[in-house]
Scaffold this active site. Structure first.
Site, PDB file in Angstrom:
ATOM      1  N   GLY A  78       0.818  -1.184   0.000  1.00 30.11           N
ATOM      2  CA  GLY A  78       0.000   0.000   0.000  1.00 30.11           C
ATOM      3  C   GLY A  78       0.864   1.251   0.000  1.00 30.11           C
ATOM      4  O   GLY A  78       2.069   1.203   0.248  1.00 30.11           O
ATOM      5  N   GLY A  79       0.232   2.385  -0.300  1.00 24.95           N
ATOM      6  CA  GLY A  79       0.944   3.648  -0.217  1.00 24.95           C
ATOM      7  C   GLY A  79       1.480   4.142  -1.546  1.00 24.95           C
ATOM      8  O   GLY A  79       1.204   3.585  -2.608  1.00 24.95           O
ATOM      9  N   VAL A  81       5.006   6.753  -3.042  1.00 27.47           N
ATOM     10  CA  VAL A  81       6.457   6.681  -3.230  1.00 27.47           C
ATOM     11  C   VAL A  81       7.168   6.811  -1.883  1.00 27.47           C
ATOM     12  O   VAL A  81       6.828   7.677  -1.065  1.00 27.47           O
ATOM     13  CB  VAL A  81       6.938   7.804  -4.161  1.00 27.47           C
ATOM     14  CG1 VAL A  81       8.461   7.806  -4.257  1.00 27.47           C
ATOM     15  CG2 VAL A  81       6.336   7.638  -5.544  1.00 27.47           C
ATOM     16  N   THR A  82       8.155   5.978  -1.664  1.00 29.24           N
ATOM     17  CA  THR A  82       8.993   6.126  -0.482  1.00 29.24           C
ATOM     18  C   THR A  82      10.441   5.816  -0.841  1.00 29.24           C
ATOM     19  O   THR A  82      10.745   5.304  -1.918  1.00 29.24           O
ATOM     20  CB  THR A  82       8.511   5.231   0.674  1.00 29.24           C
ATOM     21  OG1 THR A  82       9.136   5.658   1.893  1.00 29.24           O
ATOM     22  CG2 THR A  82       8.854   3.765   0.424  1.00 29.24           C
ATOM     23  N   ILE A 145       5.136   3.479   6.799  1.00 29.31           N
ATOM     24  CA  ILE A 145       4.561   2.138   6.871  1.00 29.31           C
ATOM     25  C   ILE A 145       3.859   1.833   5.557  1.00 29.31           C
ATOM     26  O   ILE A 145       3.105   2.659   5.041  1.00 29.31           O
ATOM     27  CB  ILE A 145       3.540   2.025   8.027  1.00 29.31           C
ATOM     28  CG1 ILE A 145       4.227   2.268   9.373  1.00 29.31           C
ATOM     29  CG2 ILE A 145       2.852   0.655   8.017  1.00 29.31           C
ATOM     30  CD1 ILE A 145       3.256   2.317  10.551  1.00 29.31           C
ATOM     31  N   ALA A 159       9.740   1.517   7.945  1.00 25.75           N
ATOM     32  CA  ALA A 159      11.067   2.110   7.751  1.00 25.75           C
ATOM     33  C   ALA A 159      11.211   3.290   8.699  1.00 25.75           C
ATOM     34  O   ALA A 159      10.403   4.234   8.647  1.00 25.75           O
ATOM     35  CB  ALA A 159      11.253   2.559   6.312  1.00 25.75           C
ATOM     36  N   CYS A 175       5.651   9.646   0.158  1.00 29.44           N
ATOM     37  CA  CYS A 175       4.308   9.109   0.391  1.00 29.44           C
ATOM     38  C   CYS A 175       3.225   9.891  -0.352  1.00 29.44           C
ATOM     39  O   CYS A 175       2.044   9.809  -0.006  1.00 29.44           O
ATOM     40  CB  CYS A 175       3.997   9.032   1.887  1.00 29.44           C
ATOM     41  SG  CYS A 175       5.189   8.042   2.798  1.00 29.44           S
TER      42      CYS A 175
END
Length: 232
Positions: A78-79, A81-82, A145, A159, A175
Site C-alpha cells: 500500500g501507499g 512513493v517512499t 509504513i 522504515a 508518500c
C-alpha cells in the site's frame, strides 16, 4: 497466547532480492511451512512506488537517479512513493494476522505504536496524524509504513529514519504528501546509535504484538548471493 517469532537480520540487501525473499516466505507461511518471522534489512538507495503511487512523485531525472545509484521499483504494498537507504532501519514482518486479531487497521496501528514508543525512548515526541499512515513529529514524518497482505499473511512493513541521506528524500514527494517535511532521529539526538535503535524497535514490536523472538542466522541469504557489504 504469546506468539513466537524468528528474527533474521539480513544486513544490507538489494531491494529486489529482499522482495523476492518476502514473497517466498509469505507463501511458505501461508502453507504453514514457516513460523512468523521478522526480516531486518538495510537497503542501498532505492525508491519504491506502492499501489496507490505515481511515478510523477519522483522529481529527479533518470540521469540524476543513475548518477546517485538509485533504482526504482513498482511494488505491491500500500501507499505511494517512499525511499529506502543506508541510515534507515527497515523491518518486514511475515506474520499470520489471524493470530493478531485479523484486523488490518489494528495491525497498522500496532506498527505505529511500536515506532512511537521507540523514538520516545530516544527523547523524540511522536504521534499519529489523522487520516495518514506512519509516525510524525513536529519536524515531519520520521517513519513510514506500507504493508501487503495475502491470505492474511503480511509482508512489506516499516522504515524508521535514523541517519539517512536527506538529499535523496528531496528527490521525491514522500508518500505522495506535498508540503510535509521528513524527519530523522539523529536530527533530535546526534549521538544516537543505529544498532541501539534497532534493538529497541524490535523489542517494542514484540511487546505491542504480544510476541517473543529468537534470532536465527539465515544461511539462505549467502546462498542466494543477497548479502551486500554494509558500506554499499
Amino acid at each position: 497466547m504469546r506468539q513466537e517469532w524468528t528474527l533474521c537480520d539480513l544486513g544490507c540487501v538489494e531491494y529486489h532480492a529482499a522482495w523476492d525473499l518476502q514473497e517466498r516466505m509469505q507463501q511458505e507461511r501461508r502453507r504453514n511451512e514457516r513460523s512468523d518471522m521478522l526480516l531486518v534489512v538495510r537497503h542501498p538507495p532505492v525508491f519504491t512506488i506502492g499501489r496507490a503511487g505515481s511515478r510523477r512523485h519522483i522529481l529527479a531525472s533518470e540521469e540524476v537517479l543513475a548518477t546517485e545509484g538509485i533504482r526504482v521499483w513498482e511494488v505491491d504494498r500500500g501507499g505511494d512513493v517512499t525511499y529506502h537507504g543506508p541510515g534507515q532501519i527497515v523491518v518486514y514482518p511475515i506474520l499470520d494476522l489471524r493470530q493478531y486479531g485479523q484486523d488490518l487497521h489494528a495491525y497498522v496501528r500496532s506498527l505505529e505504536e511500536a515506532l512511537i514508543r521507540t523514538v520516545g525512548v530516544f527523547g523524540v515526541p511522536a504521534r499519529r496524524e489523522p487520516g495518514l499512515t506512519g509516525v510524525w513529529t513536529d519536524k515531519g514524518k520520521i517513519a513510514a509504513i506500507g504493508i501487503g497482505v495475502k491470505g492474511w499473511v503480511s509482508m512489506h512493513g516499516i522504515a524508521l529514519n535514523v541517519r539517512p541521506n536527506m538529499n535523496h528524500f528531496r528527490m521525491i514527494v514522500p508518500c505522495g504528501i506535498s508540503g510535509r517535511p521528513v524527519d530523522w532521529l539523529a536530527q533530535w539526538q546526534d549521538s544516537v546509535v543505529e544498532e541501539e535503535v534497532q534493538d529497541c524497535l524490535l523489542q517494542n514490536l514484540a511487546d505491542v504484538l504480544d510476541a517473543t523472538y529468537e534470532e536465527e542466522v539465515f544461511h539462505e541469504t549467502a546462498a542466494a548471493g543477497m548479502a551486500k557489504d554494509q558500506g554499499a
